[in-house]
Design an enzyme around this catalytic site. Structure first.
Site, PDB file in Angstrom:
ATOM      1  N   GLU A   1      69.396  17.450  26.631  1.00 34.14           N
ATOM      2  CA  GLU A   1      68.027  17.867  26.311  1.00 34.14           C
ATOM      3  C   GLU A   1      67.685  19.268  26.828  1.00 34.14           C
ATOM      4  OE1 GLU A   1      65.739  13.603  26.203  1.00 34.14           O
ATOM      5  OE2 GLU A   1      66.069  14.463  28.165  1.00 34.14           O
TER       6      GLU A   1
HETATM    7  C1  TNX Z   1      66.591  10.635  27.858  1.00 32.45           C
HETATM    8  S1  TNX Z   1      69.391  10.045  28.350  1.00 32.45           S
HETATM    9  C2  TNX Z   1      67.046  11.371  28.932  1.00 32.45           C
HETATM   10  C3  TNX Z   1      66.376  11.241  30.231  1.00 32.45           C
HETATM   11  C4  TNX Z   1      65.231  10.281  30.170  1.00 32.45           C
HETATM   12  C5  TNX Z   1      65.614   9.084  29.341  1.00 32.45           C
HETATM   13  C6  TNX Z   1      64.597   8.002  29.313  1.00 32.45           C
HETATM   14  C7  TNX Z   1      69.381  11.488  28.780  1.00 32.45           C
HETATM   15  C8  TNX Z   1      70.684  12.096  28.957  1.00 32.45           C
HETATM   16  N1  TNX Z   1      68.196  12.104  28.937  1.00 32.45           N
HETATM   17  O1  TNX Z   1      65.945  12.490  30.678  1.00 32.45           O
HETATM   18  O2  TNX Z   1      64.920   9.876  31.459  1.00 32.45           O
HETATM   19  O3  TNX Z   1      65.830   9.535  28.031  1.00 32.45           O
HETATM   20  O4  TNX Z   1      65.067   6.866  28.668  1.00 32.45           O
END
Ligand code: TNX
Length: 531
Positions: free
Chosen positions: A337
């Site tokens: 992300e």
């Molecule tokens: C996605 S999974 C994210 C996290 C969040 C999560 C909540 C991932 C690699 N990144 O930053 O906490 O969703 O479910």
């Protein structure tokens, strides 16, 4: 729908009750002994035998000619069994054919690999054999589940303490069977992690991935960058004081995890998910200005400054210190992300950071976005996509796997323990949909990413993100009953995978969790015995 479920579970409860009342009289042995195949994860092979072994006040735990490490496993077993049985269960190095025997090496241990074990149970003894202490430890977890659930209580219980006769030969499908805890969104202290580690060990999980940094908190002391912990660790989601692990705390977590045969994988998430670091050191920001600490739950708004030299000095300091404190071979560099980093910058950044991990002797793991850059030779990608993940993104992961990148599978709509079970779940998120108990179990890691070579899959992981979770009770409510299903996917042969049979085995774990004080979600999908 809800009424139907309620009615269903009432009927099940009624049926269970009737079954006991109507059953023909059986011997105490038959009543008490759990069949050898009724454990979680399911053993690779089971041969039922005659009779049963009874743990009694005369039982010795024998570790013939054993090393200090095997003695520790034996003492651990004794520590598990003593409170509820009330027996002394002395550990002895004396040879003998009776009692509980933990044996390293020998013919029985052959061919079961570094984590496998063979358990033979008959009238006079239960013998667990393995080539490595880890195998003995996993065998001990099986033995524990073969004893009545009351063995988990910490006060003396009536027994009898019988182990069904027969032989189990068992070894894992995958070498990487992990659980992750997000200690950044909410901080969980050392004791809370130890509690979870004990629960993970019961299901033969062998890796604890710690998500140590994110926008809301930096949770590990770095001597060369003291502000990371003291400032960056000073809050959490919703405000409050947060916290961080000192180096001694971190070493204690590693030591404790190792005593339960789990390896710690530390994660320092970058270049996104870095507000806590950016707030601690102004020089890491492109504009040189430190943002305030953040206590919300948005994602994707922060980025280390990719063009600046200071960024890589910082990363060198952090990775050097984390690597030096970590005995395991993996170091997770996040990489998910990074919505505030351009693609070009992301690729540049990952090209520069992966060699730093190698320089300090570790193998890099990244969230699967790493496959959109240039995964280094030997790097591992952790897939966290879900049904709505685009075909291109999946293909990128598959192509990387074909080129030698190994995969850890933690699909968000299957193995994310922070997803709500259903619309009534009081905790958790739902961005990947609801994840019922069946959904979390009913998939095959070997064929999940179609096109990826089966041998590119290193294993599975069940992450628990903590935006909505702040206590051990919260973690346990979300992890149980789903965590054991992911553990079984990691351990048991694919051929035995069957939801119908699994849910019956899972149901039998309920009384064990009650005895352990684990407040699990009594999902209507599982035929729990009446309390
Ligand atoms: C996605 S999974 C994210 C996290 C969040 C999560 C909540 C991932 C690699 N990144 O930053 O906490 O969703 O479910």
């Amino acid at each position: 729908m809800r009424r139907r479920r309620l009615l269903c579970s009432l009927l099940l409860v009624a049926a269970a009750g009737m079954g006991t009342a109507a059953a023909p009289p059986r011997s105490a042995a038959a009543d008490a002994a759990t069949p050898l195949d009724q454990v979680v994860p399911a053993p690779a092979s089971v041969r039922p035998g005659k009779g049963a072994y009874t743990v009694s006040d005369r039982t010795l735990i024998r570790v013939p000619g054993a090393s200090a490490e095997v003695k520790r496993v034996a003492e651990y077993l004794a520590g598990l069994l003593r409170p509820a049985t009330g027996f002394a269960l002395p550990v002895t190095t004396k040879e003998g054919k009776d009692g509980i025997v933990l044996r390293l090496g020998g013919r029985d241990a052959k061919g079961l690999g570094s984590e496998g074990y063979r358990l033979r149970s008959a009238g006079r003894s239960v013998t667990i054999s393995a080539t490595r202490p880890a195998g003995l430890f996993h065998g001990v977890q099986t033995l524990r589940q073969l004893l009545p659930a009351a063995v988990e209580r910490n006060t003396a219980q009536p027994g009898p303490w019988q182990v069904a006769g027969g032989t189990i030969a068992d070894s894992p499908r995958y070498g990487y069977r992990a659980a992750m805890v997000d200690v950044s969104r909410h901080f969980f202290g050392v004791d809370k992690l130890k509690r979870y580690i004990d629960q993970l060990a019961l299901y033969k999980i062998n890796t604890l991935h710690l998500h140590l940094s994110d926008d809301q908190g930096w949770r590990i002391a770095i001597a060369s960058r003291p502000e990371l912990a003291s400032h960056g660790g000073s809050t959490q989601v919703g405000g409050g004081s947060g916290g961080y692990y000192t180096k001694d705390d971190y070493r204690e977590i590693i030591r404790y995890a190792a005593s339960r045969y789990l390896t710690v994988v530390p994660e320092i998430d970058m270049p996104g998910h870095t507000n806590a670091a950016l707030s601690s050191y102004a020089e890491l920001n492109c504009d040189g200005k430190a943002p305030p600490l953040y206590t919300g739950t948005d994602v994707g708004f922060s980025s280390l400054c990719v063009p600046k030299k200071e960024t890589y000095d910082f990363i060198d300091d952090v990775i050097r210190e984390v690597a030096a404190m970590t005995p395991g071979r993996y170091l997770h560099i996040g990489g998910d992300e990074a919505h505030s980093t351009s693609h070009e910058d992301y690729v540049t950044f990952m090209d520069k950071v992966q060699p730093v991990v190698a320089k300090y002797g570790k193998t890099a793991i990244g969230w699967h976005q790493l496959t959109g850059a240039h995964p280094a030779k030997g790097a591992v990608a952790q897939y966290w996509g879900y049904d709505a993940t685009g075909a291109d993104e999946r293909q990128q992961v598959v192509d990387a796997a074909k080129n030698g990148t190994r995969l850890i599978l933690s699909p968000a709509d299957r193995s994310y323990l922070d997803m709500k079970y259903d619309k009534n779940s009081p905790l958790g998120l739902a961005w990947a949909g609801y994840v019922s108990v069946q959904r979390s179990y009913d998939w095959d890691p070997g064929s999940y990413l179609s096109g990826a070579p089966a041998d590119s899959v290193m294993g599975v992981e069940a992450p628990i993100w903590s935006e909505t979770l702040s206590t051990s009770a919260h973690i346990e409510y979300m992890a149980f009953p789903r965590l054991p299903g992911v553990a079984e996917l990691g351990w048991s042969p694919a051929a035995g995978h069957d939801w119908g049979r699994y849910k019956a085995r899972l149901a039998a774990q309920g009384p064990r969790w009650d005895a352990l004080g684990i407040g699990y979600y009594r999902s209507p999908e599982v035929p729990w015995p009446a309390r």
